[in-house]
Design a protein around this motif. Structure first.
Motif, PDB file in Angstrom:
ATOM      1  N   ARG A   1     -62.485  98.225 -43.790  1.00 23.30           N
ATOM      2  CA  ARG A   1     -61.470  98.715 -44.943  1.00 23.30           C
ATOM      3  C   ARG A   1     -61.364  97.514 -45.903  1.00 23.30           C
ATOM      4  O   ARG A   1     -61.655  96.331 -45.431  1.00 23.30           O
ATOM      5  N   ALA A   2     -60.927  97.727 -46.957  1.00 21.56           N
ATOM      6  CA  ALA A   2     -61.076  96.287 -48.107  1.00 21.56           C
ATOM      7  C   ALA A   2     -59.878  95.438 -47.621  1.00 21.56           C
ATOM      8  O   ALA A   2     -60.124  94.227 -48.004  1.00 21.56           O
ATOM      9  N   SER A   3     -58.777  95.930 -46.887  1.00 16.17           N
ATOM     10  CA  SER A   3     -57.890  94.789 -46.432  1.00 16.17           C
ATOM     11  C   SER A   3     -58.373  94.159 -45.375  1.00 16.17           C
ATOM     12  O   SER A   3     -57.382  93.399 -44.985  1.00 16.17           O
ATOM     13  N   ASP A   4     -59.464  94.299 -44.941  1.00 14.45           N
ATOM     14  CA  ASP A   4     -59.874  93.484 -43.695  1.00 14.45           C
ATOM     15  C   ASP A   4     -60.474  92.239 -44.247  1.00 14.45           C
ATOM     16  O   ASP A   4     -60.997  91.570 -43.191  1.00 14.45           O
ATOM     17  N   THR A   5     -60.293  91.470 -45.556  1.00 10.50           N
ATOM     18  CA  THR A   5     -61.089  90.523 -45.929  1.00 10.50           C
ATOM     19  C   THR A   5     -60.399  89.297 -45.125  1.00 10.50           C
ATOM     20  O   THR A   5     -60.987  88.160 -45.095  1.00 10.50           O
ATOM     21  N   HIS A   6     -59.145  89.250 -44.831  1.00 12.70           N
ATOM     22  CA  HIS A   6     -58.443  88.280 -43.972  1.00 12.70           C
ATOM     23  C   HIS A   6     -58.009  88.796 -42.850  1.00 12.70           C
ATOM     24  O   HIS A   6     -56.873  88.261 -42.186  1.00 12.70           O
ATOM     25  N   LEU A   7     -58.571  89.670 -42.088  1.00 12.92           N
ATOM     26  CA  LEU A   7     -58.430  89.948 -40.832  1.00 12.92           C
ATOM     27  C   LEU A   7     -58.013  89.160 -39.823  1.00 12.92           C
ATOM     28  O   LEU A   7     -57.293  89.356 -38.936  1.00 12.92           O
TER      29      LEU A   7
ATOM     30  N   PHE B   1     -54.451  88.711 -37.961  1.00  8.65           N
ATOM     31  CA  PHE B   1     -54.349  88.783 -36.526  1.00  8.65           C
ATOM     32  C   PHE B   1     -53.849  87.654 -35.736  1.00  8.65           C
ATOM     33  O   PHE B   1     -52.849  87.537 -34.964  1.00  8.65           O
ATOM     34  N   SER B   2     -54.545  86.262 -36.061  1.00  7.71           N
ATOM     35  CA  SER B   2     -53.980  85.195 -35.636  1.00  7.71           C
ATOM     36  C   SER B   2     -52.637  84.662 -35.635  1.00  7.71           C
ATOM     37  O   SER B   2     -51.798  84.393 -34.992  1.00  7.71           O
ATOM     38  N   PHE B   3     -52.078  84.751 -37.007  1.00  5.52           N
ATOM     39  CA  PHE B   3     -51.088  84.530 -37.470  1.00  5.52           C
ATOM     40  C   PHE B   3     -49.833  85.362 -36.915  1.00  5.52           C
ATOM     41  O   PHE B   3     -48.888  84.865 -36.218  1.00  5.52           O
ATOM     42  N   PHE B   4     -49.858  86.693 -37.054  1.00  7.08           N
ATOM     43  CA  PHE B   4     -49.112  87.714 -36.509  1.00  7.08           C
ATOM     44  C   PHE B   4     -48.730  87.635 -35.062  1.00  7.08           C
ATOM     45  O   PHE B   4     -47.959  87.562 -34.358  1.00  7.08           O
TER      46      PHE B   4
ATOM     47  N   CYS C   1     -45.511  85.819 -30.476  1.00  8.94           N
ATOM     48  CA  CYS C   1     -45.376  85.328 -29.069  1.00  8.94           C
ATOM     49  C   CYS C   1     -44.512  84.097 -29.199  1.00  8.94           C
ATOM     50  O   CYS C   1     -43.759  83.938 -28.228  1.00  8.94           O
ATOM     51  N   TRP C   2     -44.340  83.321 -30.364  1.00  9.97           N
ATOM     52  CA  TRP C   2     -43.695  82.059 -30.303  1.00  9.97           C
ATOM     53  C   TRP C   2     -42.137  82.751 -30.677  1.00  9.97           C
ATOM     54  O   TRP C   2     -41.245  82.284 -29.668  1.00  9.97           O
ATOM     55  N   LEU C   3     -41.943  83.892 -31.358  1.00 10.67           N
ATOM     56  CA  LEU C   3     -40.483  84.329 -31.261  1.00 10.67           C
ATOM     57  C   LEU C   3     -40.072  84.811 -29.832  1.00 10.67           C
ATOM     58  O   LEU C   3     -38.844  84.660 -29.740  1.00 10.67           O
TER      59      LEU C   3
END
Length: 460
Positions: free
Chosen positions: A12-18, A22-25, A30-32
């Motif tokens: 999808r077009a929204s996958d440009t920063h996939l 994924f890494s950030f969230f 996990c940190w929270l």
């Protein structure tokens, strides 16, 4: 839902920063998860006191909590990277595919009215993607399957010719391209070097010589091999590896080395190894004669069946391994070279059924010595080491593929008979491996087996 799972995950077009998302969230969640239990007492209290807030969040206690939870998250991130690396690569590939579509403009947009908080504010419009091609990605057992929908639209030509973009962009090798109903499926091999095997893992079974984890030379169905490669490309070690593996079976081998180099040394440990001009010519003629005699004998066997090959009748395969073929042909007169080529042509045309296979090796497969369609009969072709564009053209014909050089010994390109060229790595040979000694031991075992069978026959 079942169809989608078979195709894979849609791009999808929204996958440009996939990958970043994924890494950030994932890391933040996990940190929270590890941070909150240390502050749970304060968060569940009905009256939040400033002093209590400072105790939990602005003190050495809070600093240690952050350090410990951060360390745990870092360990989890390393473990995920170490043991679930394919999952990371999968998201990276999906991100690249989304950017490929957007950067090439293979989509359509329309103007829509933007949301206004106030009714009396002037209306504004913005672009919204109205069409984004259906592309599905699936990573399964080291193979990447990419399915692209074909809609007869204006982007059809581009979507039907993604091979070069996918190979270079995803750092993979195309294995097959199949046109299905409304879709074209590209199958690529992911991480080719990980599929490299050692010489101990090379096996011959059911008419196939196993050369990589996912690649074999099926000589029974796709006979004859052509090997090309310059000095230092790993050609000799590759041939010695095949010889050693074939000696573990009941195959008969005939080795020709007109330069009297490494392969010629095998004459001290095994029969049918020749390096002199007259011996080589005689061996080619003898190999051809053996083939013709077997073809006749097969028809006279009681269990002969039309359409079946030598293996069905329990016969052993024969291999003529001819190194430095072009160099040898240049030593001959025109009459002599024509006679050799005529015999080789007969072998490649008629050898499969009788189990007579030809392995030709040279630095460059000059068409002068592989004329009259002989080269087209070599179904398995390997180009090792550094080669020119002309050399690749001689090996694989006129193909639309980019060839890259990597400084790895034993690396090259292969066509297994499917007309799809992919990266290839010869089996790894340890430095301490002694070909002469191993082949000598294998040949002694073969002789002992033959002698034992003869004694049994005489005893009967």
């Amino acid at each position: 839902m079942r169809i989608k799972s078979q195709k894979g995950k849609r791009i999808r077009a929204s996958d440009t920063h996939l990958l970043f998302q994924f890494s950030f969230f994932s890391l933040f969640s996990c940190w929270l998860l590890f941070l909150l239990p240390f502050h749970l007492h304060f968060l569940l209290s009905t009256h939040w006191q400033l002093e209590e807030f400072k105790t939990y969040f602005l003190s050495s206690y809070s600093l240690w909590v952050v350090i410990i939870s951060g360390f745990i998250v870092a360990v989890l991130a390393y473990g995920f990277y170490r043991y679930r690396y394919d999952s990371i690569k999968e998201r990276l590939h999906r991100q690249k595919l989304a950017r490929m579509v957007l950067e090439n403009g293979w989509y359509e947009t329309k103007q829509v009215e933007a949301f206004n908080l106030f009714e009396d504010a002037p209306s504004k419009t913005k672009e919204k993607i109205s069409y984004f091609p259906k592309i599905y990605y699936r990573l399964d057992k080291g193979l990447i399957h990419i399915q692209v929908e074909i809609t007869l639209g204006k982007y059809q030509d581009q979507l039907l010719k993604l091979e070069k973009k996918l190979e270079s962009g995803l750092y993979c090798e195309l294995v097959s391209k199949e046109l299905k109903d409304s879709f074209v499926e590209y199958t690529l091999l992911y991480d080719m070097i990980a599929n490299r095997i050692s010489i101990d893992e090379v096996q011959v079974e059911n008419g196939q010589l196993h050369l990589m984890k996912n690649l074999s030379w099926a000589f029974d169905s796709l006979p004859h091999m052509l090997i090309a490669g310059g000095t230092g490309g790993g050609k000799t070690y590759f041939i010695l590896t095949m010889i050693e593996s074939l000696l573990r079976t009941d195959a008969e081998l005939f080795i020709l080395d007109p330069k009297n180099a490494d392969l010629a040394d095998l004459n001290t440990v095994m029969p049918h190894v020749y390096y002199q001009k007259e011996e080589i010519t005689s061996c080619v003629e003898d190999f051809y004669t053996r083939m013709m005699e077997r073809s006749q004998e097969m028809k006279e066997m009681p269990n002969y069946k039309t359409g079946e090959n030598y293996a069905y009748l329990g016969l052993a395969p024969n291999f003529l391994i001819f190194d430095e073929y072009v160099a040898f042909m240049e030593m001959l007169t025109n009459k002599e070279s024509m006679a050799i080529m005529n015999k080789l042509k007969q072998i490649v045309m008629l050898g499969r059924q009788a189990g007579f296979f030809l392995v030709l090796a040279c630095q460059r497969p000059d068409a002068k010595y592989l004329a009259d369609g002989i080269r087209d009969q070599f179904n398995f072709r390997v180009a090792l080491g550094r080669m020119s564009d002309l050399g690749y053209g001689m090996m694989f014909g006129d193909v639309d593929k980019d060839f890259f050089l990597k400084q790895i010994k034993g690396r090259g390109y292969v066509d297994t008979g499917t007309s799809v060229i992919s990266e290839f790595y010869t089996p790894l040979v340890p430095k301490e491996h002694d070909f002469l000694e191993t082949i000598n031991q294998l040949n002694k075992k073969r002789l002992d087996k033959v002698n034992a069978e003869e004694e049994i026959q005489h005893g009967v």
